[in-house]
Design a protein around this motif. Structure first.
Motif, short mmCIF file in Angstrom:
data_model
loop_
_atom_site.label_atom_id
_atom_site.label_comp_id
_atom_site.label_asym_id
_atom_site.label_seq_id
_atom_site.Cartn_x
_atom_site.Cartn_y
_atom_site.Cartn_z
N MET A 27 0.88 -1.10 0.00
CA MET A 27 -0.10 0.04 -0.03
C MET A 27 0.83 1.01 -0.04
O MET A 27 0.38 2.36 -0.45
N GLU A 28 2.26 1.18 0.42
CA GLU A 28 2.79 2.34 0.44
C GLU A 28 3.33 2.74 -0.85
O GLU A 28 3.55 3.69 -1.37
N VAL A 29 3.78 1.55 -1.75
CA VAL A 29 3.91 1.60 -3.15
C VAL A 29 2.81 2.33 -3.90
O VAL A 29 2.98 3.19 -4.73
N VAL A 30 1.44 1.82 -3.58
CA VAL A 30 0.46 2.40 -4.14
C VAL A 30 0.11 4.04 -3.77
O VAL A 30 -0.17 4.67 -4.69
N ARG A 31 0.29 3.99 -2.66
CA ARG A 31 0.27 5.63 -2.33
C ARG A 31 1.08 6.25 -3.07
O ARG A 31 0.47 7.41 -3.44
N GLU A 32 2.42 6.15 -2.92
CA GLU A 32 3.31 7.01 -3.73
C GLU A 32 2.94 7.07 -5.30
O GLU A 32 2.84 8.22 -5.77
N GLU A 33 2.56 6.02 -5.91
CA GLU A 33 2.28 6.05 -7.36
C GLU A 33 0.88 7.01 -7.67
O GLU A 33 0.89 7.64 -8.60
N ALA A 34 -0.11 6.44 -6.73
CA ALA A 34 -1.21 7.42 -6.96
C ALA A 34 -1.07 8.93 -6.74
O ALA A 34 -1.61 9.79 -7.16
N GLU A 35 -0.36 9.21 -5.52
CA GLU A 35 0.01 10.56 -5.45
C GLU A 35 0.53 11.11 -6.39
O GLU A 35 0.37 12.34 -6.96
N ASN A 39 -4.16 10.15 -8.50
CA ASN A 39 -5.44 9.52 -8.50
C ASN A 39 -5.84 9.32 -7.28
O ASN A 39 -5.26 8.86 -6.44
N ASN A 40 -6.80 10.20 -6.89
CA ASN A 40 -7.33 10.49 -5.56
C ASN A 40 -7.80 9.28 -5.03
O ASN A 40 -7.94 9.22 -3.85
N ARG A 41 -8.57 8.72 -5.81
CA ARG A 41 -9.53 7.49 -5.45
C ARG A 41 -8.52 6.58 -4.68
O ARG A 41 -8.47 6.09 -3.57
N LEU A 42 -7.37 6.17 -5.58
CA LEU A 42 -6.36 4.94 -5.14
C LEU A 42 -5.59 5.45 -4.05
O LEU A 42 -5.37 5.02 -2.88
N HIS A 43 -5.29 7.14 -4.01
CA HIS A 43 -4.48 7.53 -2.75
C HIS A 43 -5.07 7.48 -1.54
O HIS A 43 -4.72 7.07 -0.65
N GLY A 44 -6.25 7.76 -1.55
CA GLY A 44 -7.45 7.78 -0.38
C GLY A 44 -7.40 6.38 0.18
O GLY A 44 -7.41 6.09 1.27
N ARG A 45 -7.62 5.42 -0.61
CA ARG A 45 -7.88 3.88 -0.23
C ARG A 45 -6.56 3.49 0.22
O ARG A 45 -6.57 2.95 1.39
N ALA A 46 -5.51 3.75 -0.37
CA ALA A 46 -4.12 3.39 0.24
C ALA A 46 -3.94 3.81 1.64
O ALA A 46 -3.41 3.47 2.42
#
Length: 249
Positions: A27-35, A39-46
């Motif tokens: 989820m940390e990788v997802v957060r970084e990529e989404a930011e 991509n606010n949806r994935l960022h918020g979910r992560a």
């Protein structure tokens, strides 16, 4: 090929299996990529998932609160499904600090978001959490009324884990009322459902509370066996939220 969406789904699967170390990494990788991509949806979910990790693995309540409140700020107000997860996570932080009056508005907001999605599984989860809030205040009649609604919705949705949480809450209400046989039966059904779904954390929580039921019935051998089984399941998960309870028992 890996994409942020696919990586998120894999991390979400790890969360369903309660593999907190994997969730923390992925989820940390997802957060970084989404930011980076906006991509606010994935960022918020992560952020919501990382809040869960901070709460359950690290027992870092200030960090968990900071992450989930960031998620609520980032998520689109119309994205009810994503906001449901974040609101539920925020409510749990109130539970952990023993502030039920702080938690309840988030539970009610989560219930409203669940209704917006039309997903009976989410609505059942919010009703179960609200019933648990009444149970904690020993308002057992109110808790049972809400739990009956949660049970019906969970059964209609076919959600195995949702039904497991409902049976777990029933067990705790039966135990408070001194109905030990009914508490035992509900606890074993919760264990069965969580085990069927591969939900190790839920299974462990059901085992811990079932152990206290066995203790109340005077069967210390059965109680000890259940506490030890919960410890066995929880240690590989990196959990601190329930492991300490089983060890204390």
């Amino acid at each position: 090929e890996p994409t942020p969406e696919r990586r998120y789904l894999a991390a979400k699967a790890a969360r369903r299996l309660d593999d907190l170390p994997a969730v923390a990494r992925e989820m940390e990788v997802v957060r970084e990529e989404a930011e980076k991509t906006g991509n606010n949806r994935l960022h918020g979910r992560a952020l919501t998932a990382l809040s869960d990790v901070a709460l359950m693995r690290d027992a870092d309540l200030p960090r968990a609160k900071e992450l989930v409140e960031q998620a609520l700020d980032i998520l689109d107000p119309t994205d009810s499904a994503s906001r449901f997860d974040a609101l539920e996570a925020r409510a749990w932080i109130g539970w952990w600090t023993g502030h039920l009056t702080e938690a309840e508005p988030y539970i009610r907001d989560a219930l409203a978001a669940a209704k917006d999605t039309g997903l009976k599984e989410l609505e059942a989860g919010a009703l179960d959490l609200l019933a648990s809030s009444h149970r904690a205040r020993l308002e057992l009649d109110e808790a049972e009324e809400l739990l009956t609604q949660a049970r019906d919705l969970a059964e209609e949705s076919g959600a195995v884990v949702g039904r497991g949480w409902v049976f777990l809450t029933w067990m705790r209400i039966y135990a408070l009322r001194g109905n030990i046989e009914q508490a035992e039966a509900s606890g074993q059904e919760a264990v069965r459902l969580f085990s069927e779904a591969g939900a190790a954390w839920g299974t462990s929580r059901a085992l811990i509370h079932s152990a206290w039921v066995a203790w109340s019935a005077g069967d210390l051998t059965k109680a000890e066996k259940r506490f030890r089984e919960a410890i066995r399941l929880l240690k590989p998960l990196g959990d601190r939220a329930a492991l300490c309870e089983s060890q204390r028992g």
